[in-house]
Write a protein that holds these residues in place. Structure first.
Motif, PDB file in Angstrom:
ATOM      1  N   ASP A  74      88.030  90.157 128.175  1.00  0.00           N
ATOM      2  CA  ASP A  74      88.345  88.796 127.756  1.00  0.00           C
ATOM      3  C   ASP A  74      88.155  88.663 126.248  1.00  0.00           C
ATOM      4  O   ASP A  74      87.103  89.022 125.713  1.00  0.00           O
ATOM      5  CB  ASP A  74      87.416  87.826 128.497  1.00  0.00           C
ATOM      6  CG  ASP A  74      87.696  86.368 128.195  1.00  0.00           C
ATOM      7  OD1 ASP A  74      88.532  86.066 127.305  1.00  0.00           O
ATOM      8  OD2 ASP A  74      87.084  85.505 128.842  1.00  0.00           O
ATOM      9  N   GLY A  75      89.147  88.154 125.562  1.00  0.00           N
ATOM     10  CA  GLY A  75      89.084  87.982 124.116  1.00  0.00           C
ATOM     11  C   GLY A  75      88.001  87.023 123.659  1.00  0.00           C
ATOM     12  O   GLY A  75      87.569  87.067 122.510  1.00  0.00           O
ATOM     13  N   HIS A  76      87.532  86.164 124.559  1.00  0.00           N
ATOM     14  CA  HIS A  76      86.490  85.199 124.205  1.00  0.00           C
ATOM     15  C   HIS A  76      85.080  85.726 124.485  1.00  0.00           C
ATOM     16  O   HIS A  76      84.104  85.031 124.233  1.00  0.00           O
ATOM     17  CB  HIS A  76      86.714  83.881 124.954  1.00  0.00           C
ATOM     18  CG  HIS A  76      88.049  83.277 124.643  1.00  0.00           C
ATOM     19  ND1 HIS A  76      88.347  82.715 123.420  1.00  0.00           N
ATOM     20  CD2 HIS A  76      89.184  83.190 125.376  1.00  0.00           C
ATOM     21  CE1 HIS A  76      89.596  82.287 123.424  1.00  0.00           C
ATOM     22  NE2 HIS A  76      90.132  82.567 124.592  1.00  0.00           N
ATOM     23  N   MET A  77      84.984  86.941 124.991  1.00  0.00           N
ATOM     24  CA  MET A  77      83.674  87.530 125.296  1.00  0.00           C
ATOM     25  C   MET A  77      82.889  87.782 124.018  1.00  0.00           C
ATOM     26  O   MET A  77      83.448  88.211 123.003  1.00  0.00           O
ATOM     27  CB  MET A  77      83.857  88.844 126.066  1.00  0.00           C
ATOM     28  CG  MET A  77      82.561  89.522 126.453  1.00  0.00           C
ATOM     29  SD  MET A  77      82.834  91.090 127.313  1.00  0.00           S
ATOM     30  CE  MET A  77      83.099  90.513 128.969  1.00  0.00           C
ATOM     31  N   ASN A  78      81.600  87.545 124.064  1.00  0.00           N
ATOM     32  CA  ASN A  78      80.694  87.826 122.963  1.00  0.00           C
ATOM     33  C   ASN A  78      80.734  89.330 122.670  1.00  0.00           C
ATOM     34  O   ASN A  78      80.803  90.147 123.573  1.00  0.00           O
ATOM     35  CB  ASN A  78      79.282  87.382 123.370  1.00  0.00           C
ATOM     36  CG  ASN A  78      78.258  87.687 122.324  1.00  0.00           C
ATOM     37  OD1 ASN A  78      77.920  88.850 122.080  1.00  0.00           O
ATOM     38  ND2 ASN A  78      77.747  86.649 121.703  1.00  0.00           N
ATOM     39  N   ILE A  79      80.666  89.688 121.400  1.00  0.00           N
ATOM     40  CA  ILE A  79      80.785  91.085 120.980  1.00  0.00           C
ATOM     41  C   ILE A  79      79.678  91.966 121.576  1.00  0.00           C
ATOM     42  O   ILE A  79      79.890  93.131 121.885  1.00  0.00           O
ATOM     43  CB  ILE A  79      80.845  91.174 119.435  1.00  0.00           C
ATOM     44  CG1 ILE A  79      81.555  92.439 118.990  1.00  0.00           C
ATOM     45  CG2 ILE A  79      79.508  91.057 118.801  1.00  0.00           C
ATOM     46  CD1 ILE A  79      83.031  92.384 119.129  1.00  0.00           C
TER      47      ILE A  79
END
Length: 155
Positions: A104-109
């Motif tokens: 998911d592109g919104h996942m925390n790094i």
């Protein structure tokens, strides 16, 4: 009688610029992709030319349908030699991994870093609304942490 304050003027608090911390902020958007009807030999040449270890396979609508890697190409070479078959007869769709795990592109790094550790992958494609929009690699995670080293490690 008036009461005087001895606190003095308060300083304005410094504005701390927050470093973006999501996969979307660090993923690669300009990707080298492959088509299912390309030959494995074309893939090998592209991997060598661009010094990459693999890439996503997309259809004509830019929908992710697989990933092909150096390992998939080496397996093709090995099997072709074992069976004494020419290298030119295989297409990407016959060698690619079809069940591709995305991120998911919104996942925390940092959650993404844990996913890399748990899944033992070198890269994860990022898909939005069914379309490939980017890819994040282990190297992208490292670059993100270097950019954030002066920041707090939490959000």
């Amino acid at each position: 009688m008036a009461i005087k304050s001895f606190q003095g003027q308060r300083k304005k608090e410094a504005v701390v610029k927050k470093t973006p911390m999501t996969v979307k902020d660090y993923m690669t958007r300009k990707l080298i992709t492959f088509k299912p009807d390309q030959s494995v030999e074309e893939v090998i040449e592209t991997l060598i030319r661009y010094k990459i270890s693999g890439g996503p396979v997309v259809n004509e609508n830019n929908e992710l349908i697989g990933i092909i890697s150096e390992g998939d190409c080496i397996k093709h070479i090995s099997e072709s030699r074992y069976h004494n078959m020419p290298l030119t007869d295989k297409k990407v769709e016959q060698r690619m991994v079809k069940n591709v795990e995305t991120i998911d592109g919104h996942m925390n790094i940092f959650d993404a870093a844990n996913k890399f550790l748990n899944e033992k992958r070198r890269r994860f494609p990022v898909v939005e609304h069914g379309k490939l929009v980017g890819q994040i690699s282990q190297k992208d995670i490292l670059k993100a942490t270097v950019r954030m080293k002066s920041q707090n490690w939490w959000k």
